[in-house]
Design an enzyme around this catalytic site. Sequence first.
Site, PDB file in Angstrom:
ATOM      1  CD  GLU A 145       0.462   5.631  -2.546  1.00  0.00           C
ATOM      2  OE1 GLU A 145      -0.532   6.115  -1.991  1.00  0.00           O
ATOM      3  OE2 GLU A 145       0.553   4.431  -2.836  1.00  0.00           O
ATOM      4  CD  GLU A 301       3.300   2.227  -0.131  1.00  0.00           C
ATOM      5  OE1 GLU A 301       2.076   2.008  -0.067  1.00  0.00           O
ATOM      6  OE2 GLU A 301       3.788   3.334   0.083  1.00  0.00           O
TER       7      GLU A 301
END
Length: 644
Positions: A145, A301
């Site tokens: 991320e 995710e």
Amino acid sequence: MNRLWYGGDYNPEQWPREVWDDDVRLMLKAGVTVATVGVFSWAKLEPEDGRFEFAWLDDILDRLHAAGIRIDLATATASPPPWLSLAHPDILPVTAEGVTLGTGSRQQYSPSSATYRRHADRLVRALAQRYGTHPGLEAWHVNNELACHVPHDYSEESAAAFRAWLEARYSTIEGLNEAWGTSFWSQAYGSFDEVMPPRAMPSFPNPTQLLDFDRFSSDAWLDVYRAEAAILHELSPGVPVTTNFMGFFKHADYWAWGREMDFVSDDHYVDPADPAAPAFAAMTRDLMRSLGGGAPWILMEQSPSAVNWRERNAAKPPGMHRLLSLQSVARGADGIMQFQWRQSRAGAEKFHSGMLPHAGENTRVFRETVELGAELETLAPIIGSRLSARVAILFDWDSWWALEQSATPSRLSYVENVFRWYRELWRRGVLVDFVHPSADFSSYQLLVAPATVVLPESSRRSLASFVDDGGHLVVGYQSGVLDEDLHVILDGYLGELREVLGIRIEEFAPPAAPSFSGGDVPSLAITGLAAGTAQEWGEVVDVSTAEVLARFAGGMLDGHPAITRNAHGAGTAWYLATAPDALSAVLEEVLTAALPGLPAAPPADVEIVERGGLRFVLNHSDTAVEVDGLRLGPRDARVTGLDI
Ligand code: GLA
Ligand code: GLA
């Protein structure tokens, strides 16, 4: 791989070795096919400067491989160990107010830090040398991320990198002065050395300085990706590389990023308590597919149940996790991964759900984990297949950044404007792609441009030719107001689109916000198409050739056009000067022209998507429904062959 990805972040370093055997046994029971390993393992892999410890990771990778579980190996650069910033405090990021961010959580580094990059590259090189040809390796997972917690860094090192970026963009300081409009407020620069990042300052920052800093920051983070990916491609040829996106994440221009990924992957955390979650999730899936040019992507995710970072962390009710997983597959995903495999016992995320909860195997969440694994196994024939949409929504980070600056005609949310259209199309059962304003539009029948405030001349021209050639175009307010330097497009905004739309805009007049002194806030009303109330925006539209389909009623805009339609060339273009509550009426009018013969809308909160010869019927509501002869329970899904 001939199986869909199914699994999650696997963090064995948080657990004693006895647990590792149990992990593999339970992964097999759950039908796990891929594990993402090592995301936050830097301190474990390099406990001291230059001393690497790989034995534990050798062991884990061999165990997974022996069990037939493929490995998505992370480069572990997401959370530098404490020794690194202690030895080199220059890697720490600095906020706009000048606060240096310290250690104790994660991502405490500046993307522009040469020291960080040197250490990260050394670690990645060591990992790639050791595991680049490991037989269990399915993909590389760069960092994690990127930009998530530190979208902008205002340190001296970033300031220098920003100046270099500006010099590459403008060549001369005159070019920068012109683009930034520095004649305003005495801002003219004599050389690039005088230019600063937009640190905390007394009043509104220069808008183009802000926009360029947004562009620069996105590029700086993308460079972190590029540096790692180059090493991996060199030492681990043929193994695909990705980094996990964050859906509609404002601080990274994912069009530029998407081009650099071997495949796109995304993290998405719905709020189970949000009634709009299924539509918003669908929109995010469609963005991911579009960012990869239509290629399959991986949901990297999602939480098996609750997260731990909202005010209230609702659990996913039974069935919801399966529904959202199947929604992703229907909309182009070739893999369903979660954060994380085993729920943590310590640390800041111990209350974040895992596929294997604190309470162990005998739990609803683990039973659903096992059931989903079995179901995904049956969907393997879908792998690699693509979808094809006839409708596209324009999406652009420049417009997002510019629309939400502080010195604007009114505070508007870009994604809210996009979602208003997306949700209506979703309810109507219409599949949507997202496209950049500079894309080739020729495969679409309908384009929607909500609040596309930045439109360079080339995009205005190609939108105009799209309509000329028979396309259908819907333009929402606050589109085509600015060029790529954020200079106003004069003579009624819209530029080349004025003729296409048959209008010009004379004056903005958004409705008043509630006042501290009380009194009634005049609500916007419109008559005609989508008659009723309208929100957020109003303006004075001058019509040249367009037909007026709706008008404002009451207030200073009384009688002025609110919605128009113009036949132009072989196509048609609509303009909306407000956000009607009855947007569905506008969409019906547009779809009748653009997609004649469209099947009836599905029942409320039911989504039907076709991919790879399969038909996904997803009932997001908590009541049973009957659709085309299929009975679905609350939060239920059915996948059938198209011919059934
Ligand atoms: C992000 C991160 C994960 C974890 C989850 C929790 O997606 O990538 O490491 O923090 O959020 O929701
Ligand atoms: C003040 C300032 C002006 C201008 C206006 C805008 O009056 O003196 O320079 O910024 O506000 O309202």
